[in-house]
Design a protein around this motif. Sequence first.
Motif, mmCIF file in Angstrom:
data_model
loop_
_atom_site.group_PDB
_atom_site.id
_atom_site.type_symbol
_atom_site.label_atom_id
_atom_site.label_comp_id
_atom_site.label_asym_id
_atom_site.label_seq_id
_atom_site.Cartn_x
_atom_site.Cartn_y
_atom_site.Cartn_z
ATOM 1 N N LEU A 321 0.824 -1.201 0.000
ATOM 2 C CA LEU A 321 0.000 0.000 0.000
ATOM 3 C C LEU A 321 0.860 1.252 0.000
ATOM 4 O O LEU A 321 0.489 2.280 -0.568
ATOM 5 N N ASP A 322 2.016 1.154 0.662
ATOM 6 C CA ASP A 322 2.928 2.297 0.775
ATOM 7 C C ASP A 322 4.346 1.766 0.920
ATOM 8 O O ASP A 322 4.999 1.950 1.942
ATOM 9 N N GLY A 323 4.808 1.075 -0.115
ATOM 10 C CA GLY A 323 6.109 0.435 -0.036
ATOM 11 C C GLY A 323 6.152 -0.545 1.125
ATOM 12 O O GLY A 323 5.147 -1.154 1.496
ATOM 13 N N ARG A 324 7.313 -0.689 1.748
ATOM 14 C CA ARG A 324 7.438 -1.599 2.886
ATOM 15 C C ARG A 324 6.857 -1.016 4.167
ATOM 16 O O ARG A 324 6.725 -1.722 5.168
ATOM 17 N N GLU A 325 6.501 0.258 4.135
ATOM 18 C CA GLU A 325 5.918 0.880 5.324
ATOM 19 C C GLU A 325 4.514 0.365 5.607
ATOM 20 O O GLU A 325 4.066 0.369 6.750
ATOM 21 N N SER A 326 3.802 -0.060 4.575
ATOM 22 C CA SER A 326 2.424 -0.515 4.755
ATOM 23 C C SER A 326 2.124 -1.577 3.711
ATOM 24 O O SER A 326 2.047 -1.283 2.516
ATOM 25 N N GLN A 327 1.969 -2.815 4.173
ATOM 26 C CA GLN A 327 1.724 -3.942 3.288
ATOM 27 C C GLN A 327 0.578 -4.778 3.844
ATOM 28 O O GLN A 327 0.173 -4.616 4.997
ATOM 29 N N LEU A 328 0.078 -5.684 3.022
ATOM 30 C CA LEU A 328 -0.867 -6.676 3.517
ATOM 31 C C LEU A 328 -0.752 -7.940 2.685
ATOM 32 O O LEU A 328 -0.310 -7.913 1.536
ATOM 33 N N ILE A 329 -1.139 -9.050 3.308
ATOM 34 C CA ILE A 329 -1.260 -10.332 2.622
ATOM 35 C C ILE A 329 -2.733 -10.536 2.306
ATOM 36 O O ILE A 329 -3.582 -10.417 3.187
ATOM 37 N N MET A 330 -3.031 -10.826 1.059
ATOM 38 C CA MET A 330 -4.417 -10.977 0.606
ATOM 39 C C MET A 330 -4.632 -12.393 0.090
ATOM 40 O O MET A 330 -3.929 -12.854 -0.817
ATOM 41 N N TRP A 331 -5.619 -13.078 0.682
ATOM 42 C CA TRP A 331 -6.053 -14.390 0.223
ATOM 43 C C TRP A 331 -7.431 -14.264 -0.422
ATOM 44 O O TRP A 331 -8.256 -13.452 0.011
ATOM 45 N N ASN A 332 -7.678 -15.092 -1.429
ATOM 46 C CA ASN A 332 -9.004 -15.150 -2.044
ATOM 47 C C ASN A 332 -9.316 -16.598 -2.391
ATOM 48 O O ASN A 332 -8.464 -17.300 -2.958
ATOM 49 N N VAL A 333 -10.543 -17.051 -2.046
ATOM 50 C CA VAL A 333 -10.886 -18.461 -2.214
ATOM 51 C C VAL A 333 -12.288 -18.610 -2.786
ATOM 52 O O VAL A 333 -13.128 -17.705 -2.696
ATOM 53 N N HIS A 334 -12.535 -19.776 -3.363
ATOM 54 C CA HIS A 334 -13.871 -20.179 -3.789
ATOM 55 C C HIS A 334 -14.027 -21.648 -3.421
ATOM 56 O O HIS A 334 -13.426 -22.520 -4.050
ATOM 57 N N LEU A 335 -14.822 -21.906 -2.387
ATOM 58 C CA LEU A 335 -14.975 -23.266 -1.883
ATOM 59 C C LEU A 335 -16.020 -24.032 -2.691
ATOM 60 O O LEU A 335 -16.832 -23.450 -3.409
ATOM 61 N N GLY A 336 -16.014 -25.356 -2.545
ATOM 62 C CA GLY A 336 -16.908 -26.231 -3.300
ATOM 63 C C GLY A 336 -18.379 -25.877 -3.128
ATOM 64 O O GLY A 336 -18.793 -25.356 -2.093
ATOM 65 N N PHE A 337 -19.201 -26.202 -4.138
ATOM 66 C CA PHE A 337 -20.587 -25.730 -4.134
ATOM 67 C C PHE A 337 -21.635 -26.819 -3.910
ATOM 68 O O PHE A 337 -22.805 -26.505 -3.668
ATOM 69 N N ASP A 338 -21.259 -28.094 -3.994
ATOM 70 C CA ASP A 338 -22.278 -29.140 -3.960
ATOM 71 C C ASP A 338 -21.768 -30.348 -3.174
ATOM 72 O O ASP A 338 -20.646 -30.800 -3.414
ATOM 73 N N PRO A 339 -22.582 -30.847 -2.221
ATOM 74 C CA PRO A 339 -23.940 -30.433 -1.842
ATOM 75 C C PRO A 339 -23.939 -29.130 -1.042
ATOM 76 O O PRO A 339 -22.922 -28.737 -0.483
ATOM 77 N N TYR A 340 -25.108 -28.494 -0.988
ATOM 78 C CA TYR A 340 -25.255 -27.181 -0.376
ATOM 79 C C TYR A 340 -26.050 -27.313 0.918
ATOM 80 O O TYR A 340 -27.201 -27.764 0.909
ATOM 81 N N GLY A 341 -25.441 -26.911 2.024
ATOM 82 C CA GLY A 341 -26.005 -27.145 3.345
ATOM 83 C C GLY A 341 -27.409 -26.615 3.570
ATOM 84 O O GLY A 341 -28.273 -27.341 4.101
ATOM 85 N N PRO A 342 -27.722 -25.357 3.227
ATOM 86 C CA PRO A 342 -29.084 -24.872 3.442
ATOM 87 C C PRO A 342 -30.146 -25.676 2.690
ATOM 88 O O PRO A 342 -31.273 -25.809 3.174
ATOM 89 N N TYR A 343 -29.809 -26.230 1.518
ATOM 90 C CA TYR A 343 -30.758 -27.110 0.838
ATOM 91 C C TYR A 343 -30.970 -28.387 1.652
ATOM 92 O O TYR A 343 -32.096 -28.898 1.758
ATOM 93 N N ASP A 344 -29.871 -28.914 2.200
ATOM 94 C CA ASP A 344 -29.981 -30.136 2.999
ATOM 95 C C ASP A 344 -30.913 -29.927 4.187
ATOM 96 O O ASP A 344 -31.729 -30.798 4.520
ATOM 97 N N PHE A 345 -30.810 -28.780 4.825
ATOM 98 C CA PHE A 345 -31.677 -28.488 5.964
ATOM 99 C C PHE A 345 -33.105 -28.158 5.524
ATOM 100 O O PHE A 345 -34.072 -28.755 5.998
ATOM 101 N N CYS A 346 -33.231 -27.195 4.617
ATOM 102 C CA CYS A 346 -34.546 -26.617 4.327
ATOM 103 C C CYS A 346 -35.396 -27.479 3.401
ATOM 104 O O CYS A 346 -36.630 -27.457 3.500
ATOM 105 N N TYR A 347 -34.777 -28.219 2.491
ATOM 106 C CA TYR A 347 -35.540 -29.030 1.549
ATOM 107 C C TYR A 347 -35.608 -30.499 1.963
ATOM 108 O O TYR A 347 -36.645 -31.143 1.823
ATOM 109 N N ASP A 348 -34.492 -31.018 2.465
ATOM 110 C CA ASP A 348 -34.436 -32.451 2.776
ATOM 111 C C ASP A 348 -34.500 -32.740 4.267
ATOM 112 O O ASP A 348 -34.546 -33.912 4.663
#
Length: 520
Positions: A321-348
């Motif tokens: 953000l400002d050279g070595r004076e201000s930095q950050l580590i950024m992670w980004n993820v996309h986890l698996g989609f199936d099966p989907y928990g709210p469907y398991d509860f609400c539908y099944d």
Amino acid sequence: MRLPSLISAATAALSLFFGASPSSAAAIMSPHDAASPPGTLALDVGQSLFTFKYSTPNPDPSNWIAVYQSYYGGPVEQEFVAGSLDWSYAPDATGKVLVDVSNLSPGFYKAYFLAKGGYQWLSKPIDVIIPGSGPIEFVTDRIITQNARQGSPFKAKLGRLIANPKDNATQFTKVTSYGTDWVNLSKDGTISGTPGKKDKDTNFVVKATASDGSSATIKVQIPVRKAGEPLVEEIKVMSYNMWFGGTNVKDYHNKQIRFLVNINVDIVGVQESWNGQATRLAQALGWYYWQSPNEVGIISRYPIVETFPEQSAGGSIRIELDGRESQLIMWNVHLGFDPYGPYDFCYDHMPLAQVLNREYQSKRTPQIMEIVSAMQDALSEADDIPVILTGDFNAPSHLDWTEATKKAHCGYGFVPWPSSEFPIQSGLIDSFREAHPDPNAEPGITWSPIYLDNNGRPEPLDRIDFVYHKGQSLKVLRSETIVAGEPAAEPNHQDNEWTTDHAVVMTTYKVERSDRRAEL
């Protein structure tokens, strides 16, 4: 979730990336020659699009000229990445050839002159544009750039903010002159300069003039910090599922860029960014980017200076953000989609133990365990360099599914969703719940603004997109879920201003100076 039913549609929308090409063959140039290929390639202006003029000292019946998206697919390392959008043979030592691009949309592309049906360059690639109809225009009427600082060089790019480009001859000029002496503007739309000790926030107007005489203007604001002050004192961080890159909605590129510019975000973790969609956004904005070979990416106003080994569901980078004076580590993820928990509860109506077992089957549980394990070194040093984790987790949070909120969750009370339990147990903070502790008062729904009916049943609505953080230098100022406009529900979504099936979550942080400095 709805991904299986959309695969065929998305495949069709993205099929341009996997067009035909000649069969591969042996290269004809040495590595030294490849650095400066001796051939030439140019657009024959005024002829049918795209008519190319070319020359090479190495003619061959299977030499070919191919057109790719500007941001993805081309053989930038002289190796196959993806099939071309369109191509034609160019067999002679000199000649002209038409590559028919009548099926492609207006926008920015890149052309390559390639050897013997393979991917080694015969000339340097060139940028080409398919023009739109009507006058030139910007995607939005104003933009706030990243911060500048007195005495420090500054650069920003406006050239790809054109919504209706004509050709590469568009020229940019500065209209307003008062108080902008330090600002230089090149003809290609690049802003540069160094603010002086008396310069403050700088506002001016830029005019773009196309070769057909049409023109458009955009108001530009450059925030200027005083010399010696931190360059960045606040950042806006977003998690943004693009929904197959946005391709399910018309004019998705311009709508996405308009949204990101108008919301004035600084760092975005994107999911479903297959085929270089993060690169596309960053090129248009003039930003830095990391695009996974899979479907996650990160775009940032501020320099990305390091990438780390990728995990199965995501990856991470280091941003200055400002050279070595201000930095950050950024992670980004996309986890698996199936099966989907709210469907398991609400539908099944499955019992808790079965749903938690299926969370593991979905791969979400092992994926988040892998991610959190890979984060441990960074998390242990988060008071030196703060850590942010964004993503579409495809599961709710245990902070939302409580006894107090059971009416909103099909009568189920507390659920220890592993995908939120593991990050929080590792010391990460859910920034949205930090800003809004009561899930009844502010549920923060991100799934889904357009999927409201599921085969005659109400769609379970949940918060499944997150911005987590750890580190003493980050303080949550606010966090919000956002959509643009009033999106129509699926299947009437094609004309929405909003290009995705999720709401985004965006957290604004105050960035304080750490008492310690990390040694990297």
